[in-house]
Design a protein around this motif. Structure first.
Motif, PDB file in Angstrom:
ATOM      1  N   THR A 197       0.936   9.026  -2.776  1.00  0.00           N
ATOM      2  CA  THR A 197       1.897   8.899  -3.883  1.00  0.00           C
ATOM      3  C   THR A 197       2.635  10.208  -4.112  1.00  0.00           C
ATOM      4  O   THR A 197       3.871  10.246  -4.191  1.00  0.00           O
ATOM      5  N   GLN A 198       1.892  11.310  -4.197  1.00  0.00           N
ATOM      6  CA  GLN A 198       2.507  12.596  -4.537  1.00  0.00           C
ATOM      7  C   GLN A 198       3.306  13.190  -3.383  1.00  0.00           C
ATOM      8  O   GLN A 198       4.351  13.810  -3.592  1.00  0.00           O
ATOM      9  N   ASN A 199       2.824  13.026  -2.151  1.00  0.00           N
ATOM     10  CA  ASN A 199       3.387  13.773  -1.029  1.00  0.00           C
ATOM     11  C   ASN A 199       4.263  12.956  -0.091  1.00  0.00           C
ATOM     12  O   ASN A 199       4.932  13.534   0.759  1.00  0.00           O
ATOM     13  N   VAL A 200       4.226  11.632  -0.239  1.00  0.00           N
ATOM     14  CA  VAL A 200       5.084  10.785   0.592  1.00  0.00           C
ATOM     15  C   VAL A 200       6.042   9.996  -0.300  1.00  0.00           C
ATOM     16  O   VAL A 200       7.259  10.138  -0.197  1.00  0.00           O
ATOM     17  N   ILE A 201       5.496   9.198  -1.213  1.00  0.00           N
ATOM     18  CA  ILE A 201       6.344   8.341  -2.059  1.00  0.00           C
ATOM     19  C   ILE A 201       7.251   9.178  -2.958  1.00  0.00           C
ATOM     20  O   ILE A 201       8.471   8.987  -2.988  1.00  0.00           O
ATOM     21  N   GLU A 202       6.655  10.140  -3.687  1.00  0.00           N
ATOM     22  CA  GLU A 202       7.462  10.956  -4.609  1.00  0.00           C
ATOM     23  C   GLU A 202       8.353  11.930  -3.847  1.00  0.00           C
ATOM     24  O   GLU A 202       9.483  12.204  -4.261  1.00  0.00           O
ATOM     25  N   ARG A 203       7.856  12.438  -2.724  1.00  0.00           N
ATOM     26  CA  ARG A 203       8.659  13.353  -1.906  1.00  0.00           C
ATOM     27  C   ARG A 203       9.934  12.664  -1.424  1.00  0.00           C
ATOM     28  O   ARG A 203      10.988  13.298  -1.295  1.00  0.00           O
ATOM     29  N   ALA A 204       9.831  11.374  -1.145  1.00  0.00           N
ATOM     30  CA  ALA A 204      11.006  10.621  -0.690  1.00  0.00           C
ATOM     31  C   ALA A 204      11.884  10.150  -1.850  1.00  0.00           C
ATOM     32  O   ALA A 204      12.933   9.546  -1.618  1.00  0.00           O
ATOM     33  N   GLY A 205      11.458  10.418  -3.079  1.00  0.00           N
ATOM     34  CA  GLY A 205      12.244  10.008  -4.246  1.00  0.00           C
ATOM     35  C   GLY A 205      12.265   8.507  -4.464  1.00  0.00           C
ATOM     36  O   GLY A 205      13.233   7.954  -5.002  1.00  0.00           O
ATOM     37  N   LEU A 206      11.185   7.826  -4.054  1.00  0.00           N
ATOM     38  CA  LEU A 206      11.133   6.371  -4.202  1.00  0.00           C
ATOM     39  C   LEU A 206      10.724   6.019  -5.627  1.00  0.00           C
ATOM     40  O   LEU A 206       9.685   6.439  -6.107  1.00  0.00           O
ATOM     41  N   ARG A 207      11.542   5.222  -6.291  1.00  0.00           N
ATOM     42  CA  ARG A 207      11.279   4.897  -7.692  1.00  0.00           C
ATOM     43  C   ARG A 207      10.463   3.625  -7.872  1.00  0.00           C
ATOM     44  O   ARG A 207       9.834   3.421  -8.900  1.00  0.00           O
ATOM     45  N   ASP A 208      10.497   2.739  -6.873  1.00  0.00           N
ATOM     46  CA  ASP A 208       9.865   1.432  -7.052  1.00  0.00           C
ATOM     47  C   ASP A 208       8.686   1.192  -6.114  1.00  0.00           C
ATOM     48  O   ASP A 208       8.091   0.119  -6.129  1.00  0.00           O
ATOM     49  N   ALA A 209       8.350   2.177  -5.291  1.00  0.00           N
ATOM     50  CA  ALA A 209       7.209   2.047  -4.386  1.00  0.00           C
ATOM     51  C   ALA A 209       5.959   2.576  -5.074  1.00  0.00           C
ATOM     52  O   ALA A 209       6.017   3.558  -5.809  1.00  0.00           O
ATOM     53  N   ALA A 210       4.811   1.916  -4.845  1.00  0.00           N
ATOM     54  CA  ALA A 210       3.568   2.335  -5.487  1.00  0.00           C
ATOM     55  C   ALA A 210       2.374   1.758  -4.741  1.00  0.00           C
ATOM     56  O   ALA A 210       2.479   0.738  -4.053  1.00  0.00           O
ATOM     57  N   LEU A 211       1.245   2.446  -4.890  1.00  0.00           N
ATOM     58  CA  LEU A 211      -0.039   1.960  -4.379  1.00  0.00           C
ATOM     59  C   LEU A 211      -0.919   1.687  -5.598  1.00  0.00           C
ATOM     60  O   LEU A 211      -1.710   2.527  -6.010  1.00  0.00           O
ATOM     61  N   PRO A 212      -0.776   0.525  -6.210  1.00  0.00           N
ATOM     62  CA  PRO A 212      -1.446   0.262  -7.492  1.00  0.00           C
ATOM     63  C   PRO A 212      -2.944   0.038  -7.333  1.00  0.00           C
ATOM     64  O   PRO A 212      -3.403  -0.452  -6.297  1.00  0.00           O
ATOM     65  N   ALA A 213      -3.672   0.383  -8.361  1.00  0.00           N
ATOM     66  CA  ALA A 213      -5.132   0.218  -8.328  1.00  0.00           C
ATOM     67  C   ALA A 213      -5.542  -1.227  -8.601  1.00  0.00           C
ATOM     68  O   ALA A 213      -6.530  -1.700  -8.064  1.00  0.00           O
ATOM     69  N   GLY A 214      -4.786  -1.917  -9.447  1.00  0.00           N
ATOM     70  CA  GLY A 214      -5.208  -3.252  -9.874  1.00  0.00           C
ATOM     71  C   GLY A 214      -4.586  -4.375  -9.066  1.00  0.00           C
ATOM     72  O   GLY A 214      -3.880  -4.138  -8.089  1.00  0.00           O
ATOM     73  N   PRO A 215      -4.827  -5.615  -9.473  1.00  0.00           N
ATOM     74  CA  PRO A 215      -4.368  -6.778  -8.699  1.00  0.00           C
ATOM     75  C   PRO A 215      -2.946  -7.240  -9.016  1.00  0.00           C
ATOM     76  O   PRO A 215      -2.480  -8.214  -8.432  1.00  0.00           O
ATOM     77  N   TYR A 216      -2.248  -6.544  -9.929  1.00  0.00           N
ATOM     78  CA  TYR A 216      -0.962  -7.056 -10.416  1.00  0.00           C
ATOM     79  C   TYR A 216       0.222  -6.271  -9.857  1.00  0.00           C
ATOM     80  O   TYR A 216       0.117  -5.072  -9.579  1.00  0.00           O
ATOM     81  N   VAL A 217       1.357  -6.964  -9.717  1.00  0.00           N
ATOM     82  CA  VAL A 217       2.619  -6.321  -9.360  1.00  0.00           C
ATOM     83  C   VAL A 217       3.413  -6.137 -10.645  1.00  0.00           C
ATOM     84  O   VAL A 217       3.752  -7.122 -11.297  1.00  0.00           O
ATOM     85  N   ASP A 218       3.701  -4.898 -11.008  1.00  0.00           N
ATOM     86  CA  ASP A 218       4.493  -4.633 -12.214  1.00  0.00           C
ATOM     87  C   ASP A 218       5.970  -4.826 -11.914  1.00  0.00           C
ATOM     88  O   ASP A 218       6.413  -4.677 -10.777  1.00  0.00           O
TER      89      ASP A 218
END
Length: 376
Positions: A197-218
């Protein structure tokens, strides 16, 4: 080589996939500064709510490219050796001779010989894809199950090897990427999900990408319909599902726009160094879970398009959700496509998936999206 975006052609190709039986799909195609986004069909078959091109979606094994990039960053920093045995880092998880023989590179490009753990975690998967006698019950049973990665890794390591370490063709296995997640945790002192999350997703400036802990899609998203080769009829929604069964191998949520942004930056050398990218683009033959041989690098597929050059990307599948993303080597032409039905092919008497109109319609959409060509 240049085929500018033809919105009418793209919209028609998208609509054809919906007509062929896909409940809903959405896509983004880029050509230089031009951007086209489109959607066809419904996000919910019960209400008729339409899909939109900005929806968040489970993108399955496209996650592997993000995980591979994270590992390459740690190779650049000197904390991980690409050709160092995994047993040097995780001797308890891959003990003995195999731990000494399997390198980090072999995990990333699926030449480790480690078997897939899925048939052991999910009895439904026992004979995938030749599963004429299996049912989907274990998917429902495990909708909210929280797996620990080490228990899944142990299943894969204990299973009979599918090849010798470093042998080709490799055999695609999620066990490899769960091990890479544990490796990242070991060397960074944080979870793989947090590091990525910190070094790939945020580094790329992705606003809608995530590796969520729970079973739901926000946020806005589609239902995700699993047909399990016609054995779930009508297909069932699995958009709510705990993704700990695949973790850093396939749990990413993204939009199609964020996928194109990420792969564009990766191929421009903005996520890992140019030398790391060159390592990622060294391919070997790997047998996919569908039994096809693919050109696979370090978390990247290579696809040659006749007269159009080389494309790099990945595809992915989760229960009910699928996605594919490809970027031309020069970064100028990109596509990302998401669909909300999986395993639509019914099985024949041999237990193999049979052709379905969706197959040809999707292939035509890929051609139009990648190089503006409707001819097969």
């Amino acid at each position: 080589m240049e085929n500018p975006l033809d919105s009418a052609e793209l919209n028609a190709a998208l609509e054809n996939v919906h007509r062929a039986g896909m409940p809903g799909l959405f896509a983004e195609v880029r050509d230089g500064d031009q951007v086209w986004r489109g959607a066809a069909g419904v996000a919910d078959v019960a209400t008729g709510r339409p899909v939109t091109a900005d929806m968040r979606h489970r993108v399955g094994s496209i996650t592997k490219t993000f995980t591979a990039a994270a590992v390459l960053q740690q190779v650049e920093s000197g904390r991980i050796g690409l050709d160092t045995p995994i047993g040097r880092y995780l001797p308890k998880l891959v003990p003995g001779e195999r731990g000494d023989a399997i390198t980090i590179r072999m995990l990333i490009n699926h030449t480790s010989g480690l078997a897939e753990y899925l048939p052991y975690a999910y009895p439904s998967f026992k004979a995938f894809p030749a599963l004429a006698n299996t049912g989907p019950q274990s998917m429902d049973d495990n909708r909210f199950t929280r797996f620990h990665p080490t228990e899944l890794i142990e299943m894969g390591v204990a299973a009979p090897a599918v090849g010798a370490p470093g042998g080709t063709p490799g055999v695609y296995s999620n066990t490899n990427y769960l091990l890479l997640g544990q490796l990242l945790e070991q060397v960074t002192g944080t979870t793989a999900e947090e590091y990525i999350t910190q070094n790939v997703i945020e580094r790329a400036g992705l606003r809608d990408a995530a590796l969520p802990a729970g079973p739901y899609v926000d946020g806005p998203h589609s239902q995700m319909y699993e047909a399990w080769f016609g054995m779930i009829d009508p297909p069932r929604d699995y958009s709510v599902f705990d993704m700990s069964w695949v973790g850093p191998a396939a749990s990413l949520i993204s939009t199609v726009a964020d996928l194109n942004r990420f792969f564009g930056m990766l191929l421009a050398g903005e996520i890992v160094s140019r030398s790391s990218l060159a390592q990622m683009q060294r391919t070997v033959p790997v047998i996919s879970q569908e039994g096809k041989t693919i050109d696979y690098g370090l978390g990247l597929h290579r696809k040659e398009a006749p007269g159009q050059g080389t494309f790099w990307g990945h595809d992915g599948s989760a229960w009910g959700a699928g996605a594919v993303t490809m970027t031309r080597a020069d970064g100028k032409r990109q596509m990302a496509i998401a669909v909300n039905l999986q395993r639509w092919n019914r099985l024949g008497s041999s237990g193999r998936p049979q052709p379905h109109p969706i197959d040809d319609a999707l292939a035509a959409l890929y051609r139009v999206a990648m190089y503006g060509n409707t001819e097969g």
